[in-house]
Structure formats: C-alpha cells, structure tokens
Design a protein around this motif. Structure first.
Motif, PDB file in Angstrom:
ATOM      1  N   SER A 120      25.326 -70.205  -7.335  1.00  0.00           N
ATOM      2  CA  SER A 120      26.218 -71.266  -7.794  1.00  0.00           C
ATOM      3  C   SER A 120      27.694 -70.995  -7.463  1.00  0.00           C
ATOM      4  CB  SER A 120      26.070 -71.464  -9.309  1.00  0.00           C
ATOM      5  OG  SER A 120      26.355 -70.272  -9.997  1.00  0.00           O
ATOM      6  N   ASN A 121      27.997 -69.861  -6.871  1.00  0.00           N
ATOM      7  CA  ASN A 121      29.377 -69.496  -6.566  1.00  0.00           C
ATOM      8  C   ASN A 121      29.538 -69.355  -5.051  1.00  0.00           C
ATOM      9  OD1 ASN A 121      31.747 -67.875  -6.051  1.00  0.00           O
ATOM     10  ND2 ASN A 121      31.780 -67.349  -8.226  1.00  0.00           N
ATOM     11  N   ILE A 122      30.119 -70.359  -4.440  1.00  0.00           N
ATOM     12  CA  ILE A 122      30.245 -70.390  -2.976  1.00  0.00           C
ATOM     13  C   ILE A 122      31.090 -69.235  -2.451  1.00  0.00           C
ATOM     14  CG2 ILE A 122      32.189 -72.007  -2.950  1.00  0.00           C
ATOM     15  CD1 ILE A 122      29.311 -71.996  -0.430  1.00  0.00           C
ATOM     16  N   ARG A 123      32.126 -68.854  -3.195  1.00  0.00           N
ATOM     17  CA  ARG A 123      33.001 -67.760  -2.748  1.00  0.00           C
ATOM     18  C   ARG A 123      32.210 -66.459  -2.625  1.00  0.00           C
ATOM     19  NH1 ARG A 123      35.592 -63.644  -5.094  1.00  0.00           N
ATOM     20  NH2 ARG A 123      35.009 -64.283  -7.194  1.00  0.00           N
ATOM     21  N   LEU A 124      31.374 -66.159  -3.614  1.00  0.00           N
ATOM     22  CA  LEU A 124      30.573 -64.933  -3.562  1.00  0.00           C
ATOM     23  C   LEU A 124      29.450 -65.040  -2.531  1.00  0.00           C
ATOM     24  CD1 LEU A 124      30.445 -63.861  -7.303  1.00  0.00           C
ATOM     25  CD2 LEU A 124      31.842 -62.935  -5.451  1.00  0.00           C
ATOM     26  N   ARG A 125      28.897 -66.234  -2.370  1.00  0.00           N
ATOM     27  CA  ARG A 125      27.867 -66.417  -1.347  1.00  0.00           C
ATOM     28  C   ARG A 125      28.454 -66.157   0.035  1.00  0.00           C
ATOM     29  NH1 ARG A 125      25.592 -70.633  -3.277  1.00  0.00           N
ATOM     30  NH2 ARG A 125      26.791 -72.246  -2.221  1.00  0.00           N
ATOM     31  N   ARG A 126      29.667 -66.663   0.293  1.00  0.00           N
ATOM     32  CA  ARG A 126      30.324 -66.434   1.587  1.00  0.00           C
ATOM     33  C   ARG A 126      30.671 -64.957   1.780  1.00  0.00           C
ATOM     34  NH1 ARG A 126      28.336 -70.596   2.989  1.00  0.00           N
ATOM     35  NH2 ARG A 126      29.411 -72.571   3.250  1.00  0.00           N
ATOM     36  N   LEU A 127      31.049 -64.282   0.708  1.00  0.00           N
ATOM     37  CA  LEU A 127      31.323 -62.848   0.782  1.00  0.00           C
ATOM     38  C   LEU A 127      30.068 -62.094   1.217  1.00  0.00           C
ATOM     39  CD1 LEU A 127      33.144 -60.359   0.214  1.00  0.00           C
ATOM     40  CD2 LEU A 127      32.269 -60.435  -2.136  1.00  0.00           C
ATOM     41  N   LEU A 128      28.925 -62.422   0.626  1.00  0.00           N
ATOM     42  CA  LEU A 128      27.672 -61.773   1.028  1.00  0.00           C
ATOM     43  C   LEU A 128      27.319 -62.099   2.471  1.00  0.00           C
ATOM     44  CD1 LEU A 128      25.309 -62.057  -2.057  1.00  0.00           C
ATOM     45  CD2 LEU A 128      26.562 -60.069  -1.244  1.00  0.00           C
ATOM     46  N   GLN A 129      27.565 -63.323   2.892  1.00  0.00           N
ATOM     47  CA  GLN A 129      27.276 -63.693   4.279  1.00  0.00           C
ATOM     48  C   GLN A 129      28.174 -62.940   5.251  1.00  0.00           C
ATOM     49  OE1 GLN A 129      27.700 -67.886   3.489  1.00  0.00           O
ATOM     50  NE2 GLN A 129      25.492 -68.215   3.640  1.00  0.00           N
ATOM     51  N   ALA A 130      29.441 -62.774   4.908  1.00  0.00           N
ATOM     52  CA  ALA A 130      30.351 -61.995   5.765  1.00  0.00           C
ATOM     53  C   ALA A 130      29.904 -60.539   5.818  1.00  0.00           C
ATOM     54  CB  ALA A 130      31.784 -62.106   5.247  1.00  0.00           C
ATOM     55  N   ASN A 131      29.515 -59.980   4.671  1.00  0.00           N
ATOM     56  CA  ASN A 131      29.041 -58.593   4.638  1.00  0.00           C
ATOM     57  C   ASN A 131      27.745 -58.444   5.430  1.00  0.00           C
ATOM     58  OD1 ASN A 131      31.245 -58.062   3.067  1.00  0.00           O
ATOM     59  ND2 ASN A 131      30.113 -57.546   1.225  1.00  0.00           N
ATOM     60  N   ALA A 132      26.896 -59.449   5.372  1.00  0.00           N
ATOM     61  CA  ALA A 132      25.656 -59.422   6.151  1.00  0.00           C
ATOM     62  C   ALA A 132      25.975 -59.422   7.644  1.00  0.00           C
ATOM     63  CB  ALA A 132      24.780 -60.618   5.789  1.00  0.00           C
ATOM     64  N   GLN A 133      26.917 -60.246   8.049  1.00  0.00           N
ATOM     65  CA  GLN A 133      27.297 -60.289   9.462  1.00  0.00           C
ATOM     66  C   GLN A 133      27.862 -58.945   9.910  1.00  0.00           C
ATOM     67  OE1 GLN A 133      29.850 -63.540  10.627  1.00  0.00           O
ATOM     68  NE2 GLN A 133      30.230 -62.653  12.644  1.00  0.00           N
ATOM     69  N   MET A 134      28.698 -58.337   9.095  1.00  0.00           N
ATOM     70  CA  MET A 134      29.267 -57.028   9.463  1.00  0.00           C
ATOM     71  C   MET A 134      28.166 -55.976   9.584  1.00  0.00           C
ATOM     72  SD  MET A 134      32.945 -56.834   7.531  1.00  0.00           S
ATOM     73  CE  MET A 134      32.524 -57.634   5.990  1.00  0.00           C
ATOM     74  N   ALA A 135      27.204 -55.986   8.655  1.00  0.00           N
ATOM     75  CA  ALA A 135      26.093 -55.029   8.719  1.00  0.00           C
ATOM     76  C   ALA A 135      25.259 -55.270   9.984  1.00  0.00           C
ATOM     77  CB  ALA A 135      25.219 -55.146   7.471  1.00  0.00           C
ATOM     78  N   PHE A 136      24.981 -56.511  10.286  1.00  0.00           N
ATOM     79  CA  PHE A 136      24.220 -56.879  11.480  1.00  0.00           C
ATOM     80  C   PHE A 136      24.939 -56.407  12.739  1.00  0.00           C
ATOM     81  CE2 PHE A 136      23.184 -59.663  15.003  1.00  0.00           C
ATOM     82  CZ  PHE A 136      21.813 -59.874  14.893  1.00  0.00           C
ATOM     83  N   GLU A 137      26.249 -56.666  12.790  1.00  0.00           N
ATOM     84  CA  GLU A 137      27.009 -56.352  13.996  1.00  0.00           C
ATOM     85  C   GLU A 137      27.254 -54.859  14.172  1.00  0.00           C
ATOM     86  OE1 GLU A 137      30.405 -58.963  14.382  1.00  0.00           O
ATOM     87  OE2 GLU A 137      29.102 -60.726  14.537  1.00  0.00           O
ATOM     88  N   ARG A 138      26.983 -54.049  13.159  1.00  0.00           N
ATOM     89  CA  ARG A 138      27.021 -52.594  13.351  1.00  0.00           C
ATOM     90  C   ARG A 138      25.818 -52.127  14.175  1.00  0.00           C
ATOM     91  NH1 ARG A 138      29.409 -52.588   8.093  1.00  0.00           N
ATOM     92  NH2 ARG A 138      27.416 -52.374   7.020  1.00  0.00           N
TER      93      ARG A 138
END
Length: 102
Positions: free
Chosen positions: A68-86
C-alpha cells in the motif's frame, strides 16, 4: 525456487525493519515478498532471486506496508535492480523488466 540475492532468509530479519529502523532482531512473522509486481514479473523475481522477507507490518498491514506504500515499493524495486545489476548488465535488466528504477 531461487534463493534471494537481496536478503538472507536464514537471518530471520525483516528487510525493511533493517533498512528503515536499523532493527536486526529475528522475527517469527516473516513473509516472502517478490520485489517486482505482476504475474510475469513475479516469475522473473523468483527466477533471479529478487525477493525479500518482510514482517506483517511491512508486507501487508499499515502505512509502511509495501502493498500500500508506493514509495517503499519503489525503494524495493530500485534495490532489486541494483542487486540484479551486480550479477547481470543494465541491458539485461531492461530486456527482462523494461523499466529503470534507479
């Protein structure tokens, strides 16, 4: 099921409790959360290990719940992208998910 590349389930910690509150206490109420939403992206999250473990408060209930919190959902998505790109390239990320969150 792929092992998470973002968070260790064995630690029994809530990813967002650690990130937002510096709370590393073990939890009993953890639920698995796939960082990328939607049916196709959920399968890709599972394939690439883009998932974290969240307490009920950060997963489903309350103002800081990622569902229900878009800001935290986007934070997790950004962290997921960083983990993927490592492990993979930015181009592979864009090919798989089609959107840049960083």
């Amino acid at each position: 099921m792929a092992k998470s590349i973002m968070h260790r389930k064995e630690d029994r910690t809530c990813y967002l409790c650690m990130l937002l509150r510096d709370d590393y206490n073990a939890r009993e109420d953890l639920q698995e959360h796939h960082a990328m939403p939607g049916t196709a992206n959920r399968r890709l999250s599972e394939r690439y290990g883009l998932k974290v473990y969240l307490c009920i408060e950060h997963h489903l209930v309350g103002p800081d719940a990622v569902h229900s919190n878009i800001r935290l959902r986007r934070l997790l998505q950004a962290n997921a992208q960083m983990a993927f790109e490592r492990k993979h390239s930015h181009e592979e990320w864009m090919e798989a998910f089609g959107r840049n969150f960083i």
